[in-house]
Design an enzyme around this catalytic site. Structure first.
Site, mmCIF file in Angstrom:
data_model
loop_
_atom_site.group_PDB
_atom_site.id
_atom_site.type_symbol
_atom_site.label_atom_id
_atom_site.label_comp_id
_atom_site.label_asym_id
_atom_site.label_seq_id
_atom_site.Cartn_x
_atom_site.Cartn_y
_atom_site.Cartn_z
ATOM 1 C CD GLU A 115 -5.637 -1.112 -1.671
ATOM 2 O OE1 GLU A 115 -5.275 -1.787 -0.753
ATOM 3 O OE2 GLU A 115 -6.724 -0.432 -1.838
ATOM 4 C CG ASP A 147 -2.031 0.832 1.149
ATOM 5 O OD1 ASP A 147 -1.932 1.777 0.246
ATOM 6 O OD2 ASP A 147 -3.034 0.921 2.038
#
Length: 340
Positions: free
Chosen positions: A107, A9
């Site tokens: 992500e 992320d």
């Protein structure tokens, strides 16, 4: 050899990309949203950590963000730049040699094997940094659910492992909406049933819960609370499930004839995108945000999947007709959901 799922992320992605473009902004509160003018209506897309300490977060009205953090630098959304940065990140992840499932701009999941997943996570962070200059956090889990939630405990720019062995130690006493997939409405409904924590939800009887929330949802919620997820990491290209457009108006729309005209306009823009995508839409959803900030949605299924602009427009107007309040409107959105 152990198998792991890593969730990568990117930290404060849009703001971080802007700081790379404008190094003089490093260390300053940066807010990305709308056209970058906080005197206009719009919402925050991303705020840097320096802005977040002042209560600025994604989805916050830009005007509110300016009041909370008057020293912030406000910048417009630059989609093409973010897409290019994201593409470089995903290319770096694929070069690692693992199966990569892209979730969005910022992500992705990776399926890796080995006895030292932390070492793999650190190498991936270094690869992303070397390729793009961006920082990321990596969550490690025995499945996608665990890896996704682990990321939140590793931020910013860290590594965190969450497994079956540590699941309840880390999450057991947390509220149910700490789980990926449970929002405020579901958490409220669970509280009405006397279930307030992840541990309590994990201990619930699936058939009994199903009587209150549905035969599929009840057992799924219990599995979620137990940290169970059998979905594989899938490298297939991401395929959008819908196409949509929305507009925030600088002046409220008080005339609902004008609201209808705007919904028609948005619906036809969406229909153009549906046609370009080459997949028919099965349902149309209209979003209305009333003044000051109350949002409602209504949808209408199409009689048969279609990409025809006239039919998508009629469905959008049909969905709009389900709104009973005729209060002033600050935002309108139309979304066409593709047939499965």
């Amino acid at each position: 050899m152990a198998r792991w799922v890593l969730h990568v992320d990117l930290d404060q992605f849009l703001a971080a990309v802007e700081v790379l473009r404008h190094p003089e902004l490093r260390g300053r509160p940066v807010v990305v949203g709308g056209d970058g003018d906080p005197t206009k209506r719009g919402v925050v897309s991303t705020a840097s950590y320096e802005a977040r300490v002042h209560g600025v977060h994604s989805g916050l009205p830009l005007r509110t963000a300016a009041r909370r953090c008057p020293d912030a630098v406000f910048l417009p959304v630059d989609k093409e730049v973010y897409e290019a940065a994201s593409a470089r990140v995903m290319a770096a992840l694929r070069e690692y040699g693992a199966v990569v499932e892209v979730l969005g701009w910022d992500e992705a999941f990776l399926a890796v094997e080995g006895d030292d997943p932390e070492a793999a996570a650190r190498e991936i962070r270094e690869r992303v940094r070397a390729a793009t200059g961006l920082e990321c956090t990596v969550g490690i889990g025995e499945n996608k659910l665990q890896a996704k939630l682990a990321t939140g405990f590793g931020k910013p720019a860290g590594v965190f492992r969450l497994t079956h062995a540590t699941w309840f130690e880390v999450l057991g006493d947390r509220p149910t909406d700490a789980l990926w997939g449970i929002g405020a409405k579901t958490a409220k409904r669970l509280r009405g049933l006397g279930i307030t924590t992840v541990g309590e939800l994990a201990a619930a009887d699936p058939p009994a819960l199903a009587e209150h929330v549905g035969p599929a949802t009840g057992p799924w919620l219990v599995r979620l609370a137990r940290g169970q997820d059998h979905s594989p990491v899938n490298a297939a290209p991401y395929v959008p499930r819908s196409r949509g457009r929305e507009t925030t108006y600088q002046d409220d729309l008080g005339d609902w004839d004008e609201v209808r005209r705007e919904v028609s306009r948005l619906a036809r823009r969406v229909a153009d995108e549906v046609a370009a995508d080459g997949r028919p839409a099965a349902r149309v959803v209209v979003k209305v945000r009333y003044t000051p900030f109350t949002t409602r949605t209504h949808g209408q299924a199409l009689a048969a999947p279609t990409a025809e602009a006239d039919r998508i427009e009629r469905a959008a107007l049909g969905a709009l007709g389900r709104f009973t309040e005729r209060r002033p409107v600050r935002l309108l959105g139309v979304r066409a959901e593709f047939a499965p």
